[in-house]
Design an enzyme around this catalytic site. Sequence first.
Site, short mmCIF file in Angstrom:
data_model
loop_
_atom_site.label_atom_id
_atom_site.label_comp_id
_atom_site.label_asym_id
_atom_site.label_seq_id
_atom_site.Cartn_x
_atom_site.Cartn_y
_atom_site.Cartn_z
CD GLU A 158 -4.52 -28.66 -36.53
OE1 GLU A 158 -3.64 -29.26 -36.71
OE2 GLU A 158 -4.32 -27.24 -36.83
CD GLU A 316 -2.75 -25.42 -32.82
OE1 GLU A 316 -2.13 -25.49 -33.83
OE2 GLU A 316 -3.27 -26.50 -32.13
#
Length: 669
Positions: A158, A316
């Site tokens: 991320e 995710e």
Amino acid sequence: MPRSDHSRLTWSRIPRPAYGADYNPEQWDRATWEDDVRLMREADVNLVTLGVFAWSMIEPSPDTFDFSGLDEVMSHLHESGIAVDLATPTAAPPLWFSHAHPESLPVTADGQRLAPGSRQAYCPSSPAYRERAALVTRRLAERYGDHPAVVMWHINNEYANANAHCWCATSADAFRDWLRTRYGDDLDALNDRWGTALWGMHYSDWAQVIPPRTSTGPLSPGRWLDFYRFSDTEHLACFRAERDIVRAHSPGRPVTTNFMTGALRWTDYWRWAREVDIVSNDHYLMSEDPDRAADLAFAADLARGLADGRPWMLMEHSTSGVQWQTRNVAKLPGEMTRNTLTHLARGADAALFFQWRQSAYGPEKWHSAMVPHGGEDTRIWREARALGNTVAGLADIAGSICPPADIALLLDYEAMWALQLPHRPSSDLTCSDVLRDWHRALWSLGLACDLVPAPGDQRLLLVPSLYALSTDTARALEEYAAHGGHLVVGPFSGVVDPHDRVHPGPYPGALRDLLGLRVDEYLPLAAGESVALDDDSTGRLWAERVLPGPDTEVESRFTDGPARGGPAVLRNGNTRYLATRPDFPSLLRFLPRWAAEAGCATPVQGAGHGVEVTRRTAPDGRTWLFAVNHTGHPAEVATTGVDVVSGIRSAGVITIPPGEVAVVAEDPR
Ligand code: GLA
């Protein structure tokens, strides 16, 4: 290369649909590792992301590498038939590194250097960070590049999540270098683009150019925008460096990094999408958001858009509540399954969770996982296991795609950044909200929609917000309309250039000719105020005094508010302009009308109003209809075939019980 070929090569080693999670064995003892693999097999887990935050395990002290733990876990997984998405651990530099290189820690706009102690504590421009990140990546890739368990690579984690921008001295140097390249070493050009004549903030020497650190008052918006572009470029450079090392040592294994498409923040994912082999995305529901299912669909549609329609990975999501929201509200039974199936329905070929086993300590111990603290005898584990069995039954969908939609929403990250800077006419007017709003309206209506960076082949292109606009993009919109595309442009669009300088002439400079009108005055509304239109619709936040050109038709007018009597919806050929932001009920009325006029396909019978219906098609013509019933009543959807989830055959119509899902392998039509 045709889409399907690319897809086949890229995915050749990856089991799909992939089902699994982030796996963090470093938090557990060896006995638990044994148990993990047993349970993974039970739940049909076929892929785990390994090593995301394992830098200090791999390199416990400088230049001392210890791969024994990873070796053991990897062979264990491999022997059990579980593939590995191996992560470079560079999102979590070890403390020894941060203490040896305090200059690598990020600095805020106020000049505060952040302390080590959490993940993502690095400045992306730091040479020391980049050097050590490259080293650990090289060692990892050398060791595992051709490990049979490794089917793909996951770089960092991320990007730009916690450390989107850094204002340190190193960043200042890098920012200056980046600007010198951008402006051809021409300081006058920079002065011009940043508008430094205002308040006499003229730069007479490159040494005076620094990141937009906190000052006595507002800073040049052009400077902010360049700083955002620069920061994004720096993170991308970090990604590319690691990716290239991995590619050199692990040919044939695709490389990804996990995006956060729903966040709509500081990353221009259209740029990033060109750099990854597979688009992967993380998505977390805002648990108290009543529209969370629509929000999920938005994030998934954007991931598919970034993948240019090819299959993508949900890297995710959560099995239930997440600890970083104000209230850790649990998902309802069945919600995890609906969420997962929705991602697959919208083109994902993988559905992974964060994380496999719920942490016993640390800030994420109240974040849900596939294996909760309570172990196997829990509702969440039972649902996660059953879901794994369901996903395993969907093997045939792998590689199929959602066909391009007739409707597209245009997303321009830089225009979004520009609108959210301070000192705009109304801070209520944001790009991210309006995009979600329009997408949610389409979702409610059962109308399929793609997210796109630029005009393409769609019949109806919706541009709800495009404040900053280059003349190139304006030209692309003109060409789209000239070739018969139907275009709808929202208010306060085409106003400034990419440096936030107002386009010359009457508003909206870049779109005036295309739209066949000029805006005399922008009229932001007061808090809570709305405006009525004479077609019974309602505008929010904003109005404009618009003067139509000779060929422009006024479709509706304001009946009150600051532009009372003036045009609110205007049409010039197949191009429409809205001089306000329609509220949600008004969008629900407008959109089907615009779609019908553009000749867009109508929704599948039974779709919409909480019943989500999409189709995936295989290159050989097979189709699967995905239906997710978010409502509390049975839903009837038109289709003929066999529901792969329940095994039930439907002839003409399938009935989906409240809260349930169906994936119908349809009979050839
Ligand atoms: C992000 C991170 C994960 C984890 C989750 C928790 O997605 O990538 O490591 O922290 O948030 O929701």
